[in-house]
Design a protein around this motif. Sequence first.
Motif, short mmCIF file in Angstrom:
data_model
loop_
_atom_site.label_atom_id
_atom_site.label_comp_id
_atom_site.label_asym_id
_atom_site.label_seq_id
_atom_site.Cartn_x
_atom_site.Cartn_y
_atom_site.Cartn_z
N UNK A 114 0.84 -1.15 -0.03
CA UNK A 114 0.02 -0.04 -0.03
C UNK A 114 0.88 1.33 -0.01
N UNK A 115 1.98 1.19 0.09
CA UNK A 115 2.83 2.31 0.24
C UNK A 115 3.04 3.16 -1.13
N UNK A 116 3.30 4.52 -0.89
CA UNK A 116 3.91 5.34 -2.05
C UNK A 116 5.43 5.50 -1.88
N UNK A 117 5.96 5.35 -3.14
CA UNK A 117 7.47 5.52 -3.16
C UNK A 117 7.76 6.86 -3.79
N UNK A 118 8.58 7.57 -3.17
CA UNK A 118 9.30 9.05 -3.95
C UNK A 118 10.90 8.74 -3.97
N UNK A 119 11.51 8.80 -5.27
CA UNK A 119 12.96 8.44 -5.22
C UNK A 119 13.37 9.88 -5.45
N UNK A 120 14.35 10.39 -4.98
CA UNK A 120 15.07 11.38 -4.97
C UNK A 120 16.58 11.39 -5.55
N UNK A 121 16.97 12.15 -6.74
CA UNK A 121 18.29 12.12 -7.33
C UNK A 121 18.70 13.27 -7.74
N UNK A 122 19.96 13.51 -7.82
CA UNK A 122 20.23 14.81 -8.59
C UNK A 122 20.54 14.90 -10.12
N UNK A 123 20.56 13.35 -10.53
CA UNK A 123 20.81 13.00 -11.95
C UNK A 123 19.28 13.10 -12.84
N UNK A 124 19.04 13.85 -13.90
CA UNK A 124 17.92 13.59 -14.53
C UNK A 124 17.80 12.21 -15.27
N UNK A 125 19.27 11.71 -15.51
CA UNK A 125 18.95 10.56 -16.31
C UNK A 125 18.80 9.14 -15.30
N UNK A 126 18.94 9.25 -14.16
CA UNK A 126 18.66 8.37 -13.23
C UNK A 126 17.18 8.46 -12.98
N UNK A 127 16.56 9.63 -12.71
CA UNK A 127 15.29 9.96 -12.32
C UNK A 127 14.27 9.51 -13.35
N UNK A 128 14.83 9.69 -14.70
CA UNK A 128 14.08 9.22 -15.74
C UNK A 128 13.76 7.74 -15.73
N UNK A 129 14.72 6.89 -15.45
CA UNK A 129 14.56 5.35 -15.35
C UNK A 129 14.09 5.02 -13.98
N UNK A 130 14.16 5.70 -13.08
CA UNK A 130 13.49 5.56 -11.75
C UNK A 130 11.90 5.52 -11.78
N UNK A 131 11.52 6.51 -12.62
CA UNK A 131 10.18 6.96 -12.75
C UNK A 131 9.31 5.81 -13.37
N UNK A 132 10.38 4.66 -13.91
CA UNK A 132 9.73 3.65 -14.50
C UNK A 132 10.01 2.24 -13.89
N UNK A 133 10.77 2.46 -12.82
CA UNK A 133 11.14 1.35 -12.12
C UNK A 133 10.21 0.47 -11.28
N UNK A 134 8.85 1.11 -10.98
CA UNK A 134 7.98 0.48 -10.17
C UNK A 134 6.74 1.26 -10.55
N UNK A 135 5.49 0.96 -10.24
CA UNK A 135 4.34 1.36 -10.53
C UNK A 135 4.01 2.75 -9.60
N UNK A 136 4.28 2.35 -8.18
CA UNK A 136 4.46 3.39 -7.26
C UNK A 136 5.43 4.11 -6.89
N UNK A 137 6.40 4.20 -7.77
CA UNK A 137 7.54 5.00 -7.41
C UNK A 137 7.21 6.26 -8.46
N UNK A 138 7.48 7.38 -7.56
CA UNK A 138 7.44 8.65 -8.29
C UNK A 138 8.88 9.29 -8.28
N UNK A 139 9.47 9.92 -9.13
CA UNK A 139 10.87 10.53 -9.18
C UNK A 139 11.11 11.98 -9.22
N UNK A 140 12.05 12.59 -8.31
CA UNK A 140 12.27 13.87 -8.44
C UNK A 140 13.79 14.17 -8.21
N UNK A 141 13.93 15.13 -9.02
CA UNK A 141 15.18 15.56 -9.18
C UNK A 141 15.51 16.75 -7.99
N UNK A 142 16.59 16.59 -7.15
CA UNK A 142 16.77 17.59 -6.01
C UNK A 142 18.10 17.24 -5.50
N UNK A 143 18.84 18.02 -4.66
CA UNK A 143 20.17 17.81 -3.97
C UNK A 143 19.99 17.36 -2.78
#
Length: 281
Positions: A114-143
Amino acid sequence: MRDEAVRHLRCPHCSDTMTRDGSALRCGSGHSFDVARQGYVNLLRGAAKFHADTAEMVAARDDFLAAGHYAPIAGSLAALARETAPEDGGAGCVVDIGGGTGYYHARVMSEFADAEGVLLDISKFATRRAARAHLRISAVVADAWDGLPFGDRAASVVLNVFAPRNPAELRRILRPEGVLLVVTPQSDHLGELVDALGLLRVGEQKEERLADRFAAHFTEVARERVRCTMALDHKALSQLVGMGPNAWHQEGDQLEQRIARLPEPCDVTLAVTLTAYRPLA
Ligand SMILES: C[S@@+](CC[C@H](N)C(=O)[O-])C[C@H]1O[C@@H](n2cnc3c(N)ncnc32)[C@H](O)[C@@H]1O
Ligand SMILES: [Zn+2]
């Protein structure tokens, strides 16, 4: 970018809550952030001060991880998350700081239906892939060194795997009964490759230094070591060097020559520590 994730986020400029407005996130004061076509949102306050992983580094990481060489780490991390997360795990989100391609995050998310996932990374290339890694993962570019764009006590679980960490901010975003899980290399992690390939050495005192920095904000509640030998072919060795901080220090040709001199497959030690922390009251 899921609406269920947006409620955990805060504006990086004014800390206000945010809502979706078409293809952007907007705070009450009018700051607006476009959600990229690939699904991630950029919440960086200014230009990044640190090296962000490049497209090549992220691709190398994706290939190396997909081959399963670090699967023992992912399995142990997921089990430790299940054991140490609060009972109502779904109440807060599962955050991954410096989460890269989302490999570990996706594995941990599968433990929390039931959990919601938020992944943070400074690389947009990483967050692009992370946004597709799991249905419940949202990805954010930040420091990760800056204020984190999450509300106070937003997270039930925070992951930090081979990535930068700011203990005061990690404590702020965790619920009091939440858990922070940190994965760090031991001094002999990838030891066979340090001299052979001119890799950066893991600091001998890394674990002690980590403990010192965390003591003001967290209590350690569990520590596990994962150790095994990986049999890596030359392609995997090249990916392993290319995906990490060593990629900034290596000349391509010289590296390939050094790899060619090693046996194939080459036995390489995997040795990491998983530490679970609870925030101090
Ligand atoms: C060694 S990689 C680990 C990635 C992922 N946790 C994994 O193990 O697959 C370090 C990650 O931290 C990210 N990173 C580096 N500096 C950062 C910063 N200041 N803020 C957020 N992420 C950062 C990099 O882009 C990279 O994805
Ligand atoms: Zn704002």
